[in-house]
Design a protein around this motif. Sequence first.
Motif: not given
Length: 207
Positions: A33-60
Motif C-alpha cells: 500500500e505504501i508503494l502503491g500510494e507513491l506510484m513507483i514501479p517496483w519489483a521484489i524478489s522471492p523470500v531468500h530463505d535458503q541463502d548461506v554465508n561463506a562459512n555455511g551459516e544460513k542467512k536471515k
Amino acid sequence: MENVEKAETKSKRFLSWTCVVYPGESLPEKWKEILGELMIPWAISPVHDQDVNANGEKKKAHRHLLLSFHSVKAYAQVEEITKLLGAPAPQPCRDTRGMVRYFLHLDNPEKAQYKREDIECGGGFDLENALKATATEEEEILDEMCEFIETNWVTEFCDFNSYVRKERKEWRTILRKNCFYLTQIIKSQRHYKEQEDARQQNANRKI
C-alpha cells in the motif's frame, strides 16, 4: 575508500535503486500500500530463505526490492521511501535486468535457486522485459522445450500451449516466437506415433 564510495553514491542521482527488506521484522505489513500510494514501479524478489554465508551459516530470510523511477533520484529522496519500508540504506542499481535475474540467482548456479512466479511487482514494472532472454538463453530454452515435447510424447500443439500457459510461464515468449518450428516437431512426432501404432496393430494381427 569505502567512505569515498558512499559519498559519491549520495551525491549522484540514479534511475533505479535497490534495498534489502526483512519480512516479518522491519518490513511493514502494508508495504504494498505504501508503494502503491507513491506510484513507483517496483519489483521484489522471492523470500531468500535458503541463502548461506561463506562459512555455511544460513542467512536471515530477506527480500531484494527494486525501485525503478521514471526520473533519476538522489540518495536522500530514495532514503525517505526506504525508511518507510524499514530499509534505510538504499543502493543505486546500474543494471535493472541483472538485478531481477539476481532475484532468482539465475547467473549464480552455486547459490539457492528461486522461482520466477514468486517475484512480485507493481506500479507498471515490466517484469517480462526485465527477464527477457538473450539469444543464447533463447536457444537453450528452445532446446529444453523440444526435449519436453519428445520425452513426454506431446502430439497436439494445443496441449503443449496449455501446459506452457499454466505451468511454464517463462516459456511463453519463446513459444510464441517459435510456433511454426514447434508445431512441425509436434506434427512429426504425432505422425511417427501413428505409424508406430499402425505397425504394432499389423504385428498383432499376424500373431
